[in-house]
Scaffold this motif. Sequence first.
Motif, PDB file in Angstrom:
ATOM      1  N   VAL A 235      38.841  16.800  84.805  1.00 24.62           N
ATOM      2  CA  VAL A 235      38.093  16.200  83.572  1.00 24.62           C
ATOM      3  C   VAL A 235      38.370  15.038  83.035  1.00 24.62           C
ATOM      4  CG1 VAL A 235      38.233  17.284  80.989  1.00 24.62           C
ATOM      5  CG2 VAL A 235      39.241  18.676  82.673  1.00 24.62           C
TER       6      VAL A 235
ATOM      7  N   ARG B 240      44.411  23.256  90.270  1.00 27.16           N
ATOM      8  CA  ARG B 240      44.583  22.204  90.780  1.00 27.16           C
ATOM      9  C   ARG B 240      47.118  22.319  90.540  1.00 27.16           C
ATOM     10  NH1 ARG B 240      47.763  18.143  85.611  1.00 27.16           N
ATOM     11  NH2 ARG B 240      48.618  16.758  87.177  1.00 27.16           N
TER      12      ARG B 240
ATOM     13  N   ALA C 165      41.668  28.317  86.157  1.00 27.00           N
ATOM     14  CA  ALA C 165      41.033  27.002  86.480  1.00 27.00           C
ATOM     15  C   ALA C 165      41.776  26.101  86.234  1.00 27.00           C
ATOM     16  CB  ALA C 165      40.287  26.560  85.675  1.00 27.00           C
ATOM     17  N   LEU C 166      43.150  26.111  85.609  1.00 25.35           N
ATOM     18  CA  LEU C 166      44.209  24.793  85.475  1.00 25.35           C
ATOM     19  C   LEU C 166      45.136  25.294  87.512  1.00 25.35           C
ATOM     20  CD1 LEU C 166      45.363  25.684  81.770  1.00 25.35           C
ATOM     21  CD2 LEU C 166      44.355  23.250  82.770  1.00 25.35           C
TER      22      LEU C 166
ATOM     23  N   GLN D 185      39.527  23.224  75.655  1.00 25.00           N
ATOM     24  CA  GLN D 185      38.007  23.072  75.488  1.00 25.00           C
ATOM     25  C   GLN D 185      37.352  24.354  76.505  1.00 25.00           C
ATOM     26  OE1 GLN D 185      37.524  19.146  77.887  1.00 25.00           O
ATOM     27  NE2 GLN D 185      35.669  18.611  76.063  1.00 25.00           N
TER      28      GLN D 185
ATOM     29  N   ARG E 232      51.852  14.663  78.916  1.00 22.20           N
ATOM     30  CA  ARG E 232      51.137  15.316  80.326  1.00 22.20           C
ATOM     31  C   ARG E 232      50.679  16.407  79.948  1.00 22.20           C
ATOM     32  NH1 ARG E 232      52.911  13.255  85.658  1.00 22.20           N
ATOM     33  NH2 ARG E 232      53.829  10.606  85.234  1.00 22.20           N
TER      34      ARG E 232
ATOM     35  N   GLU F  81      45.985  12.687  83.517  1.00 20.27           N
ATOM     36  CA  GLU F  81      46.236  14.164  83.699  1.00 20.27           C
ATOM     37  C   GLU F  81      45.098  14.861  83.609  1.00 20.27           C
ATOM     38  OE1 GLU F  81      49.312  15.953  84.671  1.00 20.27           O
ATOM     39  OE2 GLU F  81      49.689  14.103  85.043  1.00 20.27           O
ATOM     40  N   LEU F  82      44.517  14.223  82.568  1.00 20.16           N
ATOM     41  CA  LEU F  82      42.659  15.026  82.503  1.00 20.16           C
ATOM     42  C   LEU F  82      42.376  15.037  83.696  1.00 20.16           C
ATOM     43  CD1 LEU F  82      42.172  13.801  79.211  1.00 20.16           C
ATOM     44  CD2 LEU F  82      42.330  16.630  79.795  1.00 20.16           C
TER      45      LEU F  82
ATOM     46  N   ARG G 254      57.424  19.034  81.493  1.00 17.78           N
ATOM     47  CA  ARG G 254      56.272  18.256  82.453  1.00 17.78           C
ATOM     48  C   ARG G 254      57.595  17.145  82.734  1.00 17.78           C
ATOM     49  NH1 ARG G 254      51.319  17.147  84.069  1.00 17.78           N
ATOM     50  NH2 ARG G 254      52.582  16.897  85.810  1.00 17.78           N
TER      51      ARG G 254
ATOM     52  N   ALA H  28      47.508  17.004  77.619  1.00 17.38           N
ATOM     53  CA  ALA H  28      45.900  17.201  78.885  1.00 17.38           C
ATOM     54  C   ALA H  28      46.121  19.090  78.809  1.00 17.38           C
ATOM     55  CB  ALA H  28      46.402  16.638  79.771  1.00 17.38           C
TER      56      ALA H  28
ATOM     57  N   VAL I 147      41.957  21.117  78.059  1.00 14.32           N
ATOM     58  CA  VAL I 147      41.547  21.209  79.369  1.00 14.32           C
ATOM     59  C   VAL I 147      41.168  22.865  78.831  1.00 14.32           C
ATOM     60  CG1 VAL I 147      41.533  21.826  81.627  1.00 14.32           C
ATOM     61  CG2 VAL I 147      41.957  18.556  80.685  1.00 14.32           C
TER      62      VAL I 147
ATOM     63  N   ALA J  31      43.255  14.675  86.837  1.00 18.40           N
ATOM     64  CA  ALA J  31      44.213  15.518  87.606  1.00 18.40           C
ATOM     65  C   ALA J  31      43.952  16.966  87.548  1.00 18.40           C
ATOM     66  CB  ALA J  31      45.376  15.299  87.889  1.00 18.40           C
ATOM     67  N   TYR J  32      43.254  17.021  86.402  1.00 17.75           N
ATOM     68  CA  TYR J  32      42.181  18.315  85.890  1.00 17.75           C
ATOM     69  C   TYR J  32      40.842  18.026  86.868  1.00 17.75           C
ATOM     70  CZ  TYR J  32      46.715  20.738  84.283  1.00 17.75           C
ATOM     71  OH  TYR J  32      47.830  21.585  83.636  1.00 17.75           O
TER      72      TYR J  32
END
Lengths: 318, 318
Positions: free
Chosen positions: A84, B122, B118-119, B104, B94, A78-79, B68, B97, B101, A81-82
Amino acid sequence: MRIVVLAGGIGGARFLRGLKQAAPDADVTVIGNTGDDIHLFGLKICPDLDTVMYTLGGGINEEQGWGRTDETFAVKGELAAYGVGPEWFGLGDRDFATHIVRTQMLAAGYPLSAVTEALCARWQPGVRLLPMSDDRVETHVAVDVDGERKAVHFQEYWVRMRAAVDAQAVVPVGAEQAKPAPGVLEAIAAADVVLFPPSNPVVSIGTILAVPGIREAIADAGVPVVGLSPIVGDAPVRGMADKVLAAIGVESTAAAVAGHYGSGLLDGWLVDTVDAAAVQEIESAGIRARAVPLMMTDTGAAAAMAHEALALAEEVRA
Amino acid sequence: MRIVVLAGGIGGARFLRGLKQAAPDADVTVIGNTGDDIHLFGLKICPDLDTVMYTLGGGINEEQGWGRTDETFAVKGELAAYGVGPEWFGLGDRDFATHIVRTQMLAAGYPLSAVTEALCARWQPGVRLLPMSDDRVETHVAVDVDGERKAVHFQEYWVRMRAAVDAQAVVPVGAEQAKPAPGVLEAIAAADVVLFPPSNPVVSIGTILAVPGIREAIADAGVPVVGLSPIVGDAPVRGMADKVLAAIGVESTAAAVAGHYGSGLLDGWLVDTVDAAAVQEIESAGIRARAVPLMMTDTGAAAAMAHEALALAEEVRA
């Protein structure tokens, strides 16, 4: 018997499992390398400490030697997929939980040694596992890429680059200012024997010895210090130790590694039977040496190696 | 057509999916509730924003309405093995993640609105998703336990306690000091219509309206504001809205919720056909009302509801 073992990752962990079989009643303190610790995804990851903890606690992925058994990789997928990364560092879902707990405890103010003790409360490794230091030490490797020298984190050199380029230098950044973790010097002072497993002499044991006070405490302990060669027949048994040995000007031979530690530190050194010819050279340098099988094909083989190391220690003592 | 929607979690997300089907060419800005955000395991979790993002982006677990699809729970299981909870909050691998993100990026200094954007890069939800505020707002619920009043986080009240005890008060802590996120007031000022989906009027839409400036901007926008009742036949369609309505002294009826928003804010209100008798009462309070089916059994039903809401908005405008 109180045994202190300086350990890196896979080699150290497997040797420790053998040691526990060879000396089940011994009181074992492990001083673990933290120079290859890395911060990824906002989490603090201690690969060597975890490899020791998982291996002795029965949670290791036996085949690869690191990471968790029955591991899945949903978080990492998943990271990615982002967008990252890094993708080259293999972090499984089960493993993530360890890093989350560690990171939370560190953020709450606990030192790494206390965090490690808390994690071990679950894993019950049967040894006392101490990080070499609670202070941050990070091994960097200097490499030449496209004609330019740059420093990369050890994990990047080892895992992403697979040590495919020569290491020009290996620097444990922060080591000079680091203090041994609570209990480290005390364990060495109280030890009956100190063992160096067949871990990497530069980036594992070398990094631990780079923390001011640890090398001196071992040299001054007045007890046998016995190591096992990670080099068999002029090549590393595992990993790419020859690359980092070259960076510090040490040949990839069992004798050269013994000489690198030196008779001021090392009392005994086990080499593999294929390197029996090196015994005389090592002994002439003031280090007692024996040639025995050094391939840790299973826990029994590791136990036999540990038994030989303890026997050599007794011989040194006598 | 520019539509602004104030959204909570499941109800808001499913309504939005219907709205996109009903008005595929509309420019939709969603102002999402962040009052039920929570910090767990050192991670920042935004349940309502994620539910909207996953639902519109095709990643939602359809059956439960949050989390998810194809989810696994290895991380959570391992955290429990370390004795680290809470176990009552369902965090899948999932889903983790997303929170990693987000955490962080927040730690790196990005505001929540930038992180959300940003999320969404995706997930491509097809709407502009804005948190109501970049500032921390945390909805607390006062409950009496064993004769003592205490405040619990909304998630603890909703998920762990399942709203089994009465809510004595609901307080969006921090709301008074919060500023609307960048773009929120601008989107409202530029809107052709503002919609309140059948989200919780207290802890979802009520929390958004508690951020100073948002309620005023909607009232001053001079465009139709139309809502859909989350109460059908005197009971919440989903969740336990009656518990938090009682805490603020509002009856669990479609008419009472309309009256709670008030004619100063609300121009039109859709009630379910079973509540058709309430239409007259609502209209006598100065809010135009219609009785239409309000059960979002599938996206088609949600689209029909969105269509009715937009039709009522045009009626109000005319």
